[in-house]
Design an enzyme around this catalytic site. Structure first.
Site, PDB file in Angstrom:
ATOM      1  N   GLU A   1      15.978   3.751  -9.260  1.00 51.86           N
ATOM      2  CA  GLU A   1      15.334   3.937  -7.948  1.00 51.86           C
ATOM      3  C   GLU A   1      15.134   2.585  -7.246  1.00 51.86           C
ATOM      4  O   GLU A   1      15.294   2.471  -6.034  1.00 51.86           O
ATOM      5  CB  GLU A   1      13.996   4.664  -8.114  1.00 51.86           C
ATOM      6  CG  GLU A   1      14.205   6.116  -8.575  1.00 51.86           C
ATOM      7  CD  GLU A   1      12.903   6.834  -8.851  1.00 51.86           C
ATOM      8  OE1 GLU A   1      12.253   6.482  -9.845  1.00 51.86           O
ATOM      9  OE2 GLU A   1      12.535   7.716  -8.059  1.00 51.86           O
TER      10      GLU A   1
ATOM     11  N   GLY B   1      12.999   4.673 -12.774  1.00 52.08           N
ATOM     12  CA  GLY B   1      12.511   3.743 -11.748  1.00 52.08           C
ATOM     13  C   GLY B   1      13.442   2.554 -11.575  1.00 52.08           C
ATOM     14  O   GLY B   1      13.492   1.952 -10.496  1.00 52.08           O
TER      15      GLY B   1
ATOM     16  N   GLU C   1      14.001  11.073 -15.752  1.00 58.99           N
ATOM     17  CA  GLU C   1      12.579  11.434 -15.717  1.00 58.99           C
ATOM     18  C   GLU C   1      12.324  12.862 -16.161  1.00 58.99           C
ATOM     19  O   GLU C   1      11.300  13.171 -16.759  1.00 58.99           O
ATOM     20  CB  GLU C   1      12.019  11.240 -14.294  1.00 58.99           C
ATOM     21  CG  GLU C   1      11.798   9.801 -13.886  1.00 58.99           C
ATOM     22  CD  GLU C   1      13.027   9.152 -13.254  1.00 58.99           C
ATOM     23  OE1 GLU C   1      14.158   9.645 -13.478  1.00 58.99           O
ATOM     24  OE2 GLU C   1      12.861   8.145 -12.546  1.00 58.99           O
TER      25      GLU C   1
HETATM   26  C1  LIG Z   1      -3.014  12.213 -10.444  1.00 60.17           C
HETATM   27  C2  LIG Z   1      -1.561  12.298 -10.186  1.00 60.17           C
HETATM   28  C3  LIG Z   1      -0.978  10.992  -9.854  1.00 60.17           C
HETATM   29  C4  LIG Z   1       0.504  11.120  -9.763  1.00 60.17           C
HETATM   30  C5  LIG Z   1       1.087   9.907  -9.252  1.00 60.17           C
HETATM   31  C6  LIG Z   1       1.899   9.214 -10.248  1.00 60.17           C
HETATM   32  C7  LIG Z   1       2.384   7.959  -9.665  1.00 60.17           C
HETATM   33  C8  LIG Z   1       3.441   7.402 -10.519  1.00 60.17           C
HETATM   34  C9  LIG Z   1       4.581   7.052  -9.658  1.00 60.17           C
HETATM   35  C10 LIG Z   1       5.548   6.397 -10.487  1.00 60.17           C
HETATM   36  C11 LIG Z   1       6.905   6.893 -10.163  1.00 60.17           C
HETATM   37  C12 LIG Z   1       7.637   6.720 -11.358  1.00 60.17           C
HETATM   38  C13 LIG Z   1       9.031   7.226 -11.210  1.00 60.17           C
HETATM   39  C14 LIG Z   1       9.807   6.667 -12.301  1.00 60.17           C
HETATM   40  C15 LIG Z   1       9.618   7.112 -13.528  1.00 60.17           C
HETATM   41  C16 LIG Z   1      10.348   6.498 -14.633  1.00 60.17           C
HETATM   42  O1  LIG Z   1      11.079   5.558 -14.511  1.00 60.17           O
HETATM   43  S1  LIG Z   1      10.076   7.165 -16.142  1.00 60.17           S
HETATM   44  C17 LIG Z   1      11.107   6.203 -17.204  1.00 60.17           C
HETATM   45  C18 LIG Z   1      12.523   6.573 -17.053  1.00 60.17           C
HETATM   46  N1  LIG Z   1      13.322   5.828 -17.994  1.00 60.17           N
HETATM   47  C19 LIG Z   1      13.719   6.329 -19.138  1.00 60.17           C
HETATM   48  O2  LIG Z   1      13.473   7.465 -19.459  1.00 60.17           O
HETATM   49  C20 LIG Z   1      14.497   5.417 -20.036  1.00 60.17           C
HETATM   50  C21 LIG Z   1      13.893   5.401 -21.385  1.00 60.17           C
HETATM   51  N2  LIG Z   1      14.535   4.469 -22.277  1.00 60.17           N
HETATM   52  C22 LIG Z   1      15.737   4.726 -22.828  1.00 60.17           C
HETATM   53  O3  LIG Z   1      16.386   5.718 -22.589  1.00 60.17           O
HETATM   54  C23 LIG Z   1      16.226   3.725 -23.824  1.00 60.17           C
HETATM   55  O4  LIG Z   1      15.122   3.034 -24.310  1.00 60.17           O
HETATM   56  C24 LIG Z   1      17.248   2.732 -23.260  1.00 60.17           C
HETATM   57  C25 LIG Z   1      16.738   2.028 -22.023  1.00 60.17           C
HETATM   58  C26 LIG Z   1      18.567   3.458 -22.954  1.00 60.17           C
HETATM   59  C27 LIG Z   1      17.523   1.658 -24.344  1.00 60.17           C
HETATM   60  O5  LIG Z   1      17.926   2.303 -25.543  1.00 60.17           O
HETATM   61  P1  LIG Z   1      17.941   1.501 -26.926  1.00 60.17           P
HETATM   62  O6  LIG Z   1      18.604   0.213 -26.730  1.00 60.17           O
HETATM   63  O7  LIG Z   1      18.473   2.435 -27.942  1.00 60.17           O
HETATM   64  O8  LIG Z   1      16.434   1.146 -27.252  1.00 60.17           O
HETATM   65  P2  LIG Z   1      15.226   2.087 -27.617  1.00 60.17           P
HETATM   66  O9  LIG Z   1      15.023   2.058 -29.081  1.00 60.17           O
HETATM   67  O10 LIG Z   1      15.355   3.406 -26.971  1.00 60.17           O
HETATM   68  O11 LIG Z   1      14.022   1.348 -26.887  1.00 60.17           O
HETATM   69  C28 LIG Z   1      13.610   0.052 -27.295  1.00 60.17           C
HETATM   70  C29 LIG Z   1      12.126  -0.050 -27.097  1.00 60.17           C
HETATM   71  O12 LIG Z   1      11.835   0.023 -25.702  1.00 60.17           O
HETATM   72  C30 LIG Z   1      10.866   1.046 -25.459  1.00 60.17           C
HETATM   73  N3  LIG Z   1      11.140   1.617 -24.146  1.00 60.17           N
HETATM   74  C31 LIG Z   1      12.331   2.017 -23.697  1.00 60.17           C
HETATM   75  N4  LIG Z   1      12.213   2.442 -22.436  1.00 60.17           N
HETATM   76  C32 LIG Z   1      10.939   2.294 -22.083  1.00 60.17           C
HETATM   77  C33 LIG Z   1      10.191   2.547 -20.877  1.00 60.17           C
HETATM   78  N5  LIG Z   1      10.772   3.031 -19.782  1.00 60.17           N
HETATM   79  N6  LIG Z   1       8.883   2.286 -20.890  1.00 60.17           N
HETATM   80  C34 LIG Z   1       8.273   1.774 -21.987  1.00 60.17           C
HETATM   81  N7  LIG Z   1       8.911   1.498 -23.144  1.00 60.17           N
HETATM   82  C35 LIG Z   1      10.230   1.759 -23.185  1.00 60.17           C
HETATM   83  C36 LIG Z   1      11.069   2.020 -26.598  1.00 60.17           C
HETATM   84  O13 LIG Z   1       9.929   2.788 -26.794  1.00 60.17           O
HETATM   85  C37 LIG Z   1      11.363   1.103 -27.765  1.00 60.17           C
HETATM   86  O14 LIG Z   1      10.125   0.605 -28.171  1.00 60.17           O
HETATM   87  P3  LIG Z   1       9.859   0.240 -29.703  1.00 60.17           P
HETATM   88  O15 LIG Z   1      10.174   1.479 -30.472  1.00 60.17           O
HETATM   89  O16 LIG Z   1       8.438  -0.132 -29.747  1.00 60.17           O
HETATM   90  O17 LIG Z   1      10.799  -0.860 -30.015  1.00 60.17           O
END
Ligand SMILES: CCCCCCCCCCCCC/C=C/C(=O)SCCNC(=O)CCNC(=O)[C@H](O)C(C)(C)COP(=O)(O)OP(=O)(O)OC[C@H]1O[C@@H](n2cnc3c(N)ncnc32)[C@H](O)[C@@H]1OP(=O)(O)O
Length: 719
Positions: free
Chosen positions: A103, A100, A123
């Site tokens: 996006e 997102g 995603e």
């Molecule tokens: C009935 C049907 C209905 C259907 C309709 C649905 C409607 C919904 C529409 C919504 C549309 C959404 C479209 C978009 C979707 C998305 O964006 S999904 C998320 C995509 N993003 C990711 O996958 C990225 C994920 N994160 C990472 O890859 C890494 O965290 C990072 C950003 C590269 C950072 O890496 P690093 O520095 O190594 O840190 P980490 O240890 O990985 O993370 C630190 C803490 O942050 C938390 N975290 C990371 N990303 C997220 C996130 N996106 N959301 C929430 N939390 C996140 C991670 O868990 C760690 O947490 P702690 O362990 O607690 O510290």
């Protein structure tokens, strides 16, 4: 939330604030909506910059919100409002712009990225698709083939690649926000019609049908049974063939199916489980945030066989200085050549300089005297390892951590060979060690928390996902594998074939069934272990019935194949036949089938038809049952540890979340009922007897997997 300020006189600066990755939580979305409104209605503001606090643009939608009630302003209209704005909006991308987050940036009129930023639409790895317009805007911006690649693989790309693809307009090595503000000042009065990606026509390639057919085949092959990659292809196809609004409808429809799917739940569980295992805890209460790793500057690897070479490559790639010891001259020369080749090829792939100069080779174990940590990777033989540990204890400087790469041997026994058992831990790498992500860090009863912390920290540096586990035969992964393989052997005795059993497991999602895997790793490995345990004596030599050991059912099938010299791929024959030794294409072997018939006839076994469901239930539930025993014994601190070990080390399909998560999805009561059923049918197979923790979890209402730790704590305190 998001903070609004005015900078350089006429630029509205919107800063996303939601540490650590500025995920688009309800509060952040509300903050953006309010700030955009404010910027657009303020006549002093001529252009807008969106950035993220603390050097991270945005990690995407807040994944934690997916499991609950989604409140706050929705993402899609928010991004549409930005794109439709009559003032230029510039995204200042530092750190990450993922999902997102990207996006959101694609809804902006311009994108400026820092050279170290990473961008992507991951995603798919969460069982979803980029449903905030990502599947419709990205192909319009960079073309269908490149968009398909990014959306179906979810890979993160560098700012340089993003610039080359046309995703960003500028890359800077300076302050991204300053660059974006300057850029925003320059484009303040420029027309915006040509900057709204949703209005772009999707660039057409000559043969769309063939392109999508190929993409579909590719995702179906690489992600066996996973539904999100397929939906991603379908959504991009809509972008290529339909007007934007209809494409958005299709994106929404496909997302609705994925969003509530079990696969999305499993993959999102894996995302958090992967992070949870880094927060390790030992039974004595020592844990990741109270135990600090000791700095490691110089490391040694002892033994340069296949595993030692892989470990050496992974270590050298971290930039650490490594001493590589191999006492056999010939083996040392071969290893030197092989390791240099691996490092050169790896460096070429990653576009960096190979780190050959970090390694010092030696035939003398005394050359490890000054290192901070040793990883012993000699042949899997206790007597040999004992000797190496005695030598290491004598030659290493005080305080050197001594780690053993073993897949099953007793860490505590090896520790007892040294003067400082608290410095000893297991580091169980998986072959090929420079490629496989998993690392089991095994602590014995005397291992110090600092030794565990140091091994976990080093593993992370090597790009591994470390899971800290207790000391027992086979640790977590191989301990659970034993009953799984045993069931596969029994199924063969009862009428199954390697082909049918493998097919069931591969359709479940494993890259390889149990017999193909056994042929790949070599049947002689298990044979050696069984011989060591006194199990695999040839029936002539043994006084016992060939199908019973210590009162338990035993299948000598693997031993009989080994007695025939059938060790798998390396000998050209195993459970399958191969064109020649070392070749990888498994073909059904008529010899094996008549061998099985003869074996059954000899033991009075009548072959019956075994269906796919029985294969899965017996092989997988028995493995899960052992997982519960491991939790009960405190060898793993939670189900996440087991699941990550299986997903990253044993090919368990990620979209099924790992064995323990899968048990929860199937229903613990169902798993229990089927184990009881099979145990009744095979009372001489102790592994099928349901574990008491499983019974207790069912009795307490089959709580969700993320609450098991509490139940386990209670069970342990009652034991
Ligand atoms: C009935 C049907 C209905 C259907 C309709 C649905 C409607 C919904 C529409 C919504 C549309 C959404 C479209 C978009 C979707 C998305 O964006 S999904 C998320 C995509 N993003 C990711 O996958 C990225 C994920 N994160 C990472 O890859 C890494 O965290 C990072 C950003 C590269 C950072 O890496 P690093 O520095 O190594 O840190 P980490 O240890 O990985 O993370 C630190 C803490 O942050 C938390 N975290 C990371 N990303 C997220 C996130 N996106 N959301 C929430 N939390 C996140 C991670 O868990 C760690 O947490 P702690 O362990 O607690 O510290």
């Amino acid at each position: 939330m998001a903070l609004f300020s005015r900078v350089s006189g006429s630029v509205g600066l919107i800063t996303l604030q939601n540490p650590p990755v500025n995920a688009l939580s309800a509060a952040v979305r509300q903050g953006i909506v309010d700030s955009v409104k404010r910027a657009l209605s303020d006549p002093e503001v001529k252009s807008v910059v969106i950035c993220g606090e603390n050097g991270v643009f945005c990690g995407g939608a807040d994944i934690k919100e997916f499991g609950g009630n989604m409140s706050g302003p929705p993402l899609i209209p928010m991004i549409h409002a930005i794109e439709a704005a009559n003032k230029p909006v510039v995204a200042a991308i530092e750190g990450s712009a993922l999902g997102g987050g990207l996006e959101l940036a694609l809804g902006c009129h311009y994108r400026i990225a820092h050279s170290k930023a990473r961008l992507g639409l991951p995603e798919v790895s969460l069982g979803l698709l980029p449903a905030a317009g990502g599947t419709q805007r990205l192909p319009r911006l960079i073309g269908v083939p490149a968009a398909l690649d990014l959306i179906t693989t979810g890979r993160h790309i560098t700012a340089a690649e993003a610039l080359q693809l046309g995703i960003v307009d500028q890359v800077t090595k300076q302050s991204t926000v300053n660059a974006a503000v300057n850029f925003a000042l320059n484009v303040a009065e420029k027309p915006l019609d040509a900057r709204r990606i949703s209005t772009f026509p999707c660039p057409h390639s000559s043969d769309l049908d063939a392109l999508f057919e190929e993409a579909m085949q590719k995702v179906q092959k690489s992600a066996r049974g996973a539904i999100a990659p397929v939906a991603c292809v379908q959504a991009v196809r809509a972008a290529a063939t339909q007007p934007y609004n209809q494409g958005m409808e299709r994106e929404k429809e496909l997302m609705a199916t994925l969003f509530t799917s079990g696969q999305a739940r499993a993959l999102q569980y894996c995302f958090f489980a992967q992070r949870a295992v880094g927060k390790w805890r030992m039974p004595n209460g020592a844990c990741w945030d109270t135990s600090k790793p000791r700095p490691v500057h110089k490391v040694a690897v002892i033994g340069l066989g296949t595993m030692g070479r892989g470990i050496l490559v992974a270590l050298a790639q971290t930039g650490l200085s490594v001493v590589a010891v191999e006492t056999q001259e010939m083996q040392l020369m071969e290893a030197k050549q092989a390791v240099s080749g691996m490092l050169e090829r790896g460096a070429k792939r990653r576009g960096v300089v190979p780190t050959l100069h970090n390694i010092t080779y030696s035939q003398n174990i005394k050359s490890v005297a000054e290192v901070d940590l040793v990883i012993e990777a000699v042949f899997e033989d206790m007597a040999l390892k004992e000797k190496v540990f005695q030598q290491l204890s004598a030659v290493c400087k005080p305080g050197t951590f001594l780690c053993t790469n073993t897949s099953a041997l007793d860490i505590d026994h090896l520790a007892s060979q040294t003067g400082n058992p608290e410095l000893v831990v297991g580091m169980h790498f998986f072959a090929p060690a420079h490629v496989m992500k998993l690392l089991e860090v095994v602590y014995g009863p005397r291992s110090s928390p600092q030794a565990v912390a140091t091994a976990m920290h080093l593993g992370k540096k090597m790009g591994k996902i470390g899971v800290a586990v207790g000391n027992c035969r086979g640790f977590v992964g191989n301990r659970m594998l034993k009953p799984y393989i045993e069931q596969a052997f029994f199924l063969l005795e009862e009428g199954g074939t390697p082909e049918k059993i493998d097919q069931a497991l591969e359709e479940f999602g494993f890259p390889m069934g149990v017999f193909k895997m056994s042929d790949l790793s070599g049947l002689d490995i298990g044979w050696r272990v069984r011989k060591g345990d006194g199990l695999a004596e040839s029936s002539a030599a043994s006084q016992q019935s060939p199908r019973i050991r210590d009162g338990r059912r035993y299948s000598p099938l693997g031993d009989l194949l080994c007695e025939q010299g059938r060790f798998g791929q390396k000998t050209g024959h195993g459970w399958y036949q191969y064109d020649k030794p070392g070749s990888q294409l498994a073909r059904s072997d008529p010899w094996l089938h008549s061998f099985l018939e003869g074996y059954r006839a000899q033991h009075g076994l009548v072959a019956r038809r075994i269906d796919q469901q029985e294969v899965l239930e017996r092989c997988l539930y028995v493995l899960i049952n052992e997982g519960f025993r491991i939790l009960e014994d405190g060898i793993a601190s939670g189900p996440e540890d087991i699941d990550i070990i299986y997903v990253f080390g044993y090919g368990w399909p990620r979209h099924r979340g790992g064995p323990m998560f899968y048990a929860g999805m199937v229903g613990l009561a169902k798993v229990l009922e089927r184990l009881e059923h099979y145990h009744q049918a095979h009372p001489d197979v102790p592994y099928l007897q349901p574990c008491s923790l499983l019974r207790r979890l069912v009795a307490s209402g089959s709580p969700p997997v993320n609450t098991w730790k509490e139940v386990i704590k209670k069970v342990r305190s009652q034991l």
